[in-house]
Write a protein that holds these residues in place. Sequence first.
Motif, PDB file in Angstrom:
ATOM      1  N   PHE A 135     -18.938 -25.177   7.034  1.00  0.00           N
ATOM      2  CA  PHE A 135     -20.228 -24.619   6.678  1.00  0.00           C
ATOM      3  C   PHE A 135     -21.113 -25.647   5.997  1.00  0.00           C
ATOM      4  O   PHE A 135     -20.646 -26.428   5.168  1.00  0.00           O
ATOM      5  N   GLY A 136     -22.385 -25.610   6.321  1.00  0.00           N
ATOM      6  CA  GLY A 136     -23.351 -26.345   5.531  1.00  0.00           C
ATOM      7  C   GLY A 136     -23.573 -25.624   4.213  1.00  0.00           C
ATOM      8  O   GLY A 136     -23.133 -24.486   4.028  1.00  0.00           O
ATOM      9  N   ALA A 137     -24.258 -26.297   3.305  1.00  0.00           N
ATOM     10  CA  ALA A 137     -24.508 -25.716   1.983  1.00  0.00           C
ATOM     11  C   ALA A 137     -25.539 -24.599   2.035  1.00  0.00           C
ATOM     12  O   ALA A 137     -25.674 -23.839   1.080  1.00  0.00           O
ATOM     13  N   PHE A 171      -8.625 -16.565   7.317  1.00  0.00           N
ATOM     14  CA  PHE A 171      -9.098 -17.722   6.563  1.00  0.00           C
ATOM     15  C   PHE A 171      -9.531 -17.279   5.167  1.00  0.00           C
ATOM     16  O   PHE A 171     -10.106 -16.210   5.002  1.00  0.00           O
ATOM     17  N   TYR A 197     -11.842 -18.513   1.918  1.00  0.00           N
ATOM     18  CA  TYR A 197     -12.885 -19.419   1.469  1.00  0.00           C
ATOM     19  C   TYR A 197     -13.189 -19.151  -0.002  1.00  0.00           C
ATOM     20  O   TYR A 197     -12.961 -18.060  -0.519  1.00  0.00           O
ATOM     21  N   GLN A 212     -16.503 -19.831  -2.771  1.00  0.00           N
ATOM     22  CA  GLN A 212     -17.903 -20.222  -2.843  1.00  0.00           C
ATOM     23  C   GLN A 212     -18.354 -20.183  -4.299  1.00  0.00           C
ATOM     24  O   GLN A 212     -18.375 -19.104  -4.909  1.00  0.00           O
ATOM     25  N   LYS A 268     -23.525 -23.018  -3.788  1.00  0.00           N
ATOM     26  CA  LYS A 268     -22.773 -24.008  -3.009  1.00  0.00           C
ATOM     27  C   LYS A 268     -22.330 -23.392  -1.688  1.00  0.00           C
ATOM     28  O   LYS A 268     -22.410 -22.182  -1.491  1.00  0.00           O
ATOM     29  N   SER A 269     -21.857 -24.244  -0.793  1.00  0.00           N
ATOM     30  CA  SER A 269     -21.425 -23.734   0.504  1.00  0.00           C
ATOM     31  C   SER A 269     -20.031 -23.143   0.405  1.00  0.00           C
ATOM     32  O   SER A 269     -19.307 -23.356  -0.555  1.00  0.00           O
ATOM     33  N   LEU A 270     -19.679 -22.391   1.422  1.00  0.00           N
ATOM     34  CA  LEU A 270     -18.316 -21.873   1.519  1.00  0.00           C
ATOM     35  C   LEU A 270     -17.374 -23.042   1.760  1.00  0.00           C
ATOM     36  O   LEU A 270     -17.622 -23.888   2.616  1.00  0.00           O
ATOM     37  N   LEU A 285     -13.521 -23.918   2.785  1.00  0.00           N
ATOM     38  CA  LEU A 285     -12.266 -23.385   3.308  1.00  0.00           C
ATOM     39  C   LEU A 285     -11.125 -23.806   2.392  1.00  0.00           C
ATOM     40  O   LEU A 285     -10.973 -24.978   2.064  1.00  0.00           O
ATOM     41  N   PHE A 334     -16.474 -16.803  -5.989  1.00  0.00           N
ATOM     42  CA  PHE A 334     -16.574 -15.757  -4.967  1.00  0.00           C
ATOM     43  C   PHE A 334     -15.572 -16.133  -3.878  1.00  0.00           C
ATOM     44  O   PHE A 334     -15.677 -17.188  -3.269  1.00  0.00           O
ATOM     45  N   ILE A 356     -13.901 -15.279  -0.300  1.00  0.00           N
ATOM     46  CA  ILE A 356     -14.211 -14.539   0.932  1.00  0.00           C
ATOM     47  C   ILE A 356     -13.137 -14.822   1.965  1.00  0.00           C
ATOM     48  O   ILE A 356     -12.740 -15.974   2.157  1.00  0.00           O
ATOM     49  N   PHE A 363     -16.210 -11.788   8.640  1.00  0.00           N
ATOM     50  CA  PHE A 363     -16.008 -11.993   7.213  1.00  0.00           C
ATOM     51  C   PHE A 363     -15.834 -10.680   6.461  1.00  0.00           C
ATOM     52  O   PHE A 363     -16.470  -9.666   6.785  1.00  0.00           O
TER      53      PHE A 363
END
Lengths: 108, 115
Positions: free
Chosen positions: A98-100, B34, B36, B38, B42-44, B46, B91, B93, B106
Motif C-alpha cells: 500500500f501507498g501511504a 493477512f 496489517y 496502521q 500512515k499506510s497499512l 503488512l 489500528f 486490520i 478487509f
Amino acid sequence: RKEVEQDPGPFNVPEGATVAFNCTYSNSASQSFFWYRQDCRKEPKLLMSVYSSGNEDGRFTAQLNRASQYISLLIRDSKLSDSATYLCVVKRFNDMRFGAGTRLTVKP
Amino acid sequence: GAVVSQHPSRVICKSGTSVKIECRSLDFQATTMFWYRQFPKKSLMLMATSNEGSKATYEQGVEKDKFLINHASLTLSTLTVTSAHPEDSSFYICSARTSGWDEQFFGPGTRLTVL
C-alpha cells in the motif's frame, strides 16, 4: 525508496472540481494494481482495479503505465462524499503493498 | 460481496497484558488471511500472511513471538498481541481472500489502545 509512493497531499478542492492523484511503484514484477478508498478510522475499500488499457467507472478514471511504473486516478465532478484517503495498491502474487495514501477533502 | 468481520472493534488494555483479535470470513472460505497494522496518518503495513493450516509468514521486523497468528480454519484467523506495550497501540486490520480471487476483502479493523 518506498515500494509504493503517492502524492503526499492533502488535496482540498471545491465541489465539482477535477482532481488527479499519482502513484509510482518500484517493483517492475508487480502484477495487479488497484485504488482503494479509506475513510477515517475505517477499513480500506476497493474503488477500482487499474488496467494498462485504462478504465473508467463513472466519474473515476484509472490509468496504468507499466513502462514508467506509474498509476493515476482522476476524479471528475468531485462530490462532498468523495472526501477520503485514496490508497494506491500494488500486488504481486499474494503480496499487496500500500501507498501511504493521499487525503482528499472536497468542500462546498 | 464477500464479508469479513473483526472482533473486537476496539480494545483498551493495560501494559503487559495479551489481547486476541479475531478475523472471520462470513460468506466465503478464506484460504489466505493477512494482518496489517496502521499507525495514524500512515499506510497499512503488512505484518504477516497466514494460510489455513500452516504457520504464518511474518514480514521483516515483525516479531513472531509477540504477534501470534493462528489460522486454524478456513473462516477464522486470530492475532494475539502478547505482553502489549503502549507502542503497540494501533489500528489492526485483517483481510482475506480465497484461491483464484485477485481481490482481498478487509475487515473493519480493531483499534488497540495500550495504557
